[in-house]
Design a protein around this motif. Structure first.
Motif, PDB file in Angstrom:
ATOM      1  N   SER A   1     155.204  37.845  -1.262  1.00  0.00           N
ATOM      2  CA  SER A   1     156.169  36.833  -1.684  1.00  0.00           C
ATOM      3  C   SER A   1     157.308  36.850  -0.674  1.00  0.00           C
ATOM      4  N   CYS A   2     157.539  35.732  -0.006  1.00  0.00           N
ATOM      5  CA  CYS A   2     158.451  35.687   1.135  1.00  0.00           C
ATOM      6  C   CYS A   2     159.820  35.119   0.750  1.00  0.00           C
TER       7      CYS A   2
ATOM      8  N   TYR B   1     148.605  35.533   1.792  1.00  0.00           N
ATOM      9  CA  TYR B   1     147.702  36.665   1.586  1.00  0.00           C
ATOM     10  C   TYR B   1     147.065  37.043   2.908  1.00  0.00           C
TER      11      TYR B   1
ATOM     12  N   ARG C   1     155.314  42.406  -2.849  1.00  0.00           N
ATOM     13  CA  ARG C   1     153.971  42.511  -2.280  1.00  0.00           C
ATOM     14  C   ARG C   1     153.043  43.168  -3.290  1.00  0.00           C
TER      15      ARG C   1
ATOM     16  N   GLU D   1     149.047  40.627  -0.674  1.00  0.00           N
ATOM     17  CA  GLU D   1     149.726  39.391  -1.049  1.00  0.00           C
ATOM     18  C   GLU D   1     151.234  39.601  -0.893  1.00  0.00           C
TER      19      GLU D   1
ATOM     20  N   THR E   1     158.407  32.392   5.587  1.00  0.00           N
ATOM     21  CA  THR E   1     156.955  32.491   5.463  1.00  0.00           C
ATOM     22  C   THR E   1     156.270  32.512   6.828  1.00  0.00           C
TER      23      THR E   1
ATOM     24  N   ALA F   1     159.265  41.173   3.099  1.00  0.00           N
ATOM     25  CA  ALA F   1     158.826  40.355   1.961  1.00  0.00           C
ATOM     26  C   ALA F   1     159.634  40.744   0.735  1.00  0.00           C
TER      27      ALA F   1
ATOM     28  N   THR G   1     149.167  29.672  -3.063  1.00  0.00           N
ATOM     29  CA  THR G   1     150.065  29.179  -4.100  1.00  0.00           C
ATOM     30  C   THR G   1     150.129  30.202  -5.225  1.00  0.00           C
TER      31      THR G   1
ATOM     32  N   ASP H   1     152.150  33.114  -7.496  1.00  0.00           N
ATOM     33  CA  ASP H   1     153.227  34.096  -7.441  1.00  0.00           C
ATOM     34  C   ASP H   1     153.526  34.568  -6.027  1.00  0.00           C
ATOM     35  N   PHE H   2     152.582  34.390  -5.102  1.00  0.00           N
ATOM     36  CA  PHE H   2     152.755  34.863  -3.733  1.00  0.00           C
ATOM     37  C   PHE H   2     152.596  33.701  -2.760  1.00  0.00           C
ATOM     38  N   ASP H   3     153.174  33.870  -1.564  1.00  0.00           N
ATOM     39  CA  ASP H   3     153.177  32.809  -0.554  1.00  0.00           C
ATOM     40  C   ASP H   3     152.105  32.996   0.515  1.00  0.00           C
TER      41      ASP H   3
ATOM     42  N   ARG I   1     148.115  30.901   3.825  1.00  0.00           N
ATOM     43  CA  ARG I   1     149.100  30.549   2.802  1.00  0.00           C
ATOM     44  C   ARG I   1     148.396  30.448   1.452  1.00  0.00           C
TER      45      ARG I   1
END
Length: 250
Positions: free
Chosen positions: A67-68, A99, A126, A65, A73, A123, A93, A95-97, A91
């Motif tokens: 987070s960008c 996976y 992650r 996972e 993204t 990122a 929703t 905590d992360f953008d 894509r």
């Protein structure tokens, strides 16, 4: 816009990825040329795809996972899609953008991928979760065909090879089918005929569930596909205490 014939064709290939066009056409009550033409169009439009994948016996990898950074993204998605050991990117929703699901044939290969190319993905944060076994595997169905048609489409019973390791011929066949699981035996054989002998008409061609044919399709009518991805933690196994039998006094 997918037609009814398109949907029936996709479902038929999902049931039996290497069935002949003549068999599929007979079950769908259309000509082999028609189903071949429909499939070629769907592939060209990137609505459907087919390929090879490792079976449960070899399947291990990691759930990643990311987070960008704002606006980055799509770049992260492009990076991940270019990596051959990453087989799913989406894509998300929360905590992360983004996976991604990775796959590796051995623990060493998994470690090399996690601490190699994947380490360089740009990122902000992650998270990685390693999985050591897959249960079920890829069995996607549109379930368009009726029960009779589905039974007629099912492949014959398979006999796995007797050797218990994946050798160089298995790997060559796996890679040859990776981009198109419906390649003909003539294409697969080429100058050598050994790989073709291991590809059964039903698509299971490697020892004891090591490799499989995968088949998939894109979202119908171009709509965005949505779903939910859950990670859970199981409670520890219960410790069973063996009861000490009572001594019988006489």
């Amino acid at each position: 816009m997918l037609t009814e014939t398109d949907l029936e064709l996709v479902d038929a290939v999902q049931v039996n990825p290497r069935a002949s066009w003549s068999k599929i056409g007979a079950i769908l009550d259309v000509s082999a040329m028609t189903v071949s033409r429909h499939w070629a169009r769907l592939v060209a439009e990137r609505v459907v795809w087919s390929g090879s994948t490792m079976g449960p016996r070899l399947f291990r990898g990691a759930i990643l996972e990311f987070s960008c950074q704002p606006g980055a993204t799509e770049d992260v998605i492009d990076q991940l899609c270019a990596m051959p050991h990453v087989f799913t990117v989406a894509r998300t929703t929360g905590d992360f953008d983004v996976y991604a699901l990775t796959v590796a044939p051995t623990p060493d290969a998994l470690a090399r991928s996690l601490f190699g190319p994947l380490q360089h993905v740009q990122a902000l944060a992650r998270r990685s979760t390693v999985y050591t076994r897959l249960y079920g595997g890829p069995h996607w169905r549109l379930s368009i065909l009726n029960r009779t048609q589905s039974e007629q489409m099912r492949p014959d019973a398979e006999r796995p090879l007797h050797h218990v390791t994946v050798d160089s011929t298995d790997r060559a066949l796996f890679l040859a089918l990776a981009a198109d699981a419906r390649r003909s035996f003539t294409e697969l054989a080429g100058a050598r005929r050994d790989p073709a002998k291991r590809a059964t008409p039903s698509g299971t061609y490697a020892p004891l569930g090591s490799l499989r044919i995968a088949r998939g399709h894109g979202p119908p009518n171009g709509r965005l596909a949505t779903g939910r991805f859950d990670l859970g933690q199981c409670p520890p196994p219960r410790t069973r205490h063996r009861r000490t039998p009572r001594r019988v006094l006489e």
